[in-house]
Design a protein around this motif. Structure first.
Motif, mmCIF file in Angstrom:
data_model
loop_
_atom_site.group_PDB
_atom_site.id
_atom_site.type_symbol
_atom_site.label_atom_id
_atom_site.label_comp_id
_atom_site.label_asym_id
_atom_site.label_seq_id
_atom_site.Cartn_x
_atom_site.Cartn_y
_atom_site.Cartn_z
ATOM 1 N N GLU A 15 0.837 -1.197 0.000
ATOM 2 C CA GLU A 15 0.000 0.000 0.000
ATOM 3 C C GLU A 15 0.868 1.241 0.000
ATOM 4 O OE1 GLU A 15 -2.395 -0.281 3.493
ATOM 5 O OE2 GLU A 15 -3.735 -1.813 2.655
ATOM 6 N N THR A 257 -2.061 -1.126 -3.765
ATOM 7 C CA THR A 257 -3.252 -0.378 -3.362
ATOM 8 C C THR A 257 -2.829 1.061 -3.065
ATOM 9 O OG1 THR A 257 -4.317 -2.328 -2.424
ATOM 10 C CG2 THR A 257 -5.114 -0.190 -1.682
ATOM 11 N N PHE A 288 -7.298 -0.036 -6.119
ATOM 12 C CA PHE A 288 -6.565 -1.302 -6.148
ATOM 13 C C PHE A 288 -6.192 -1.602 -7.594
ATOM 14 C CE2 PHE A 288 -6.736 -5.960 -6.817
ATOM 15 C CZ PHE A 288 -5.624 -6.308 -6.060
#
Length: 435
Positions: A15, A257, A288
């Motif tokens: 992320e 993400t 995503f």
């Protein structure tokens, strides 16, 4: 001069959170000059252009305090107006293009400003006519000192006016709006820029007591007020970083993400990447991007070659065309990239051609990219970053290439991307900074 050494071919995973928007921050920082009360701004990125502007404000006499990792408070209650005419001030402004937006607030509040020809990216002509013609319509006088290369702007009192801008310039609109909020009477700006960052500036000014209507449209009406007060403001996430991370994921076949992207403010950016065949999903306020070994460029309904072009908002921002061009080199199919708004932003493609990309540079504004469909990987190369957006595009190319690459003049990348090598290393990239 610092360089990046990049070991290509590594997948990214995890992320990442986009920084605060550089283009918005430069506007709202200048707007803090419009009041003598405290203005608190959150989500300020730690990047070179922003840090240079904050230091310039300090040297002008602005009281600046840092209350968090990305939060600052500004108070312009005792500026050193003499410094604004010094050679040091003018020399530093000449190296920071965003400094041109000091003109509107300074003329509105203090009746005068001096500014040199601004610097910044080497991406062709970036004229200032829109800024100056708009502020002149409000009653300011401009004189150009050709010997010293500086503009002198004076106005005893600005007065509202109707104007039709010759181009929907973002910084030009911002400058005129900041001047008009303290002008007498009503100002109407037609063909105004309406990017989310300009909307943010207008909403911040309204919280300070300005009276701006038509926000998010290209017709702004501003009822001048006598003074503004302090406020708190939070900067949007940077849509250019969001697009850059989408491009990185596609180019390296990675799953990442992108968190807290303010999806409603991305406009057609997600769909523009989808046109290149890239899959992405909105998950709440996150994006995503799944690992994707192949992506195929769409054709138009009549079967003609896909064209991706920039345009004023709500069109595609020109700042992402360099990224999309790089991503297209590994797609299946061909695409015409048409950079309408700047004339030299495609000149970095010779570096991609040296890496093995199949690109035909038609002219300063158009390039045809013939995708490899990963049948042939780009080769690592030795290159120099000419501007912020070409720099991040070259970094994306290097991450997806075979072998090692070296990118010089990465100060250009530092101007717009916060701690980029640390953040990408956390995702699995191999990037080393060499001073």
């Amino acid at each position: 001069m610092a360089s990046f050494v990049i070991e290509g071919g590594h997948k990214l995973h995890g992320e990442i959170v986009p920084q605060g928007a550089k283009n918005e921050v430069l506007q709202v920082l200048c707007a803090t000059l419009l009041t003598d009360e405290e203005v608190t701004i959150e989500n300020i990125p730690n990047i070179l252009d922003v840090n240079n502007l904050i230091q310039l404000l300090r040297d002008m006499g602005m009281k600046v305090s840092k209350s968090g990792s990305d939060t600052y408070t500004f108070q312009a209650d005792n500026l050193n107006l003499a410094y604004l005419e010094s050679d040091d001030f003018l020399n530093r402004c000449s190296k920071l293009r965003g400094s041109v937006m000091l003109v509107g607030p300074l003329v509105a509040r203090f009746g005068k400003a001096m500014i040199p020809k601004p610097g910044g990216d080497k991406i062709g002509r970036r004229r200032l006519d829109t800024h100056f013609l708009g502020i002149q319509k409000l009653g300011a006088s401009f004189e150009y000192d050709a010997v010293n290369g500086r503009f002198c702007i004076n106005a005893e009192k600005l007065k509202g006016a109707y104007m039709l801008l010759d181009e929907a310039s973002v910084t030009g609109t911002a400058n005129i709006v900041m001047a008009a909020v303290l002008a007498e009477g009503v100002t109407t700006i037609y063909n105004a820029a309406c990017e989310p960052y300009l909307q943010q500036l207008c909403r911040m000014l309204n919280r300070m007591g300005a009276k701006i209507s038509g926000i998010a449209s290209n017709l702004l009406t501003i009822e001048g007020v006598s003074s503004l007060k302090g406020c708190s403001h939070r900067v949007l996430p940077d849509m250019i970083e969001v697009g850059s991370f989408i491009g990185m994921a596609a180019m390296t076949g990675s799953e990442i993400t992108i968190k807290d992207v303010s999806y409603q403010n991305l406009g057609i950016i997600p769909d523009s990447f989808r046109r290149l065949g890239i899959r992405l999903e909105q998950r709440g306020d996150d994006i995503f991007v799944p690992a994707q070994e192949h992506y195929q460029i769409e054709s138009f309904i009549d079967g003609s070659i896909m064209t991706i072009a920039d345009a004023p908002w709500p069109g595609l921002t020109p700042d992402l065309l360099s990224v999309m061009l790089v991503v297209a080199t590994q797609a299946k199919g061909s695409v015409l990239i048409h950079q309408k708004m700047f004339e030299s932003r495609l000149f970095f493609v010779d570096k991609l051609i040296d890496m093995g990309a199949q690109i035909i540079l038609c002219d300063p504004h158009r390039a045809v990219v013939i995708g490899h469909d990963r049948n042939f990987c780009l080769r690592g190369g030795n290159m120099t970053s000419p501007d912020i957006r070409a720099g991040i595009a070259l970094l994306i190319a290097a991450l997806g290439a075979e072998g090692n690459s070296r990118i010089h003049n990465i100060e250009q990348i530092d101007r717009g991307y916060q701690h980029i090598e640390q953040r990408l290393t956390a995702l699995g990239a191999r990037i080393t900074r060499i001073e």
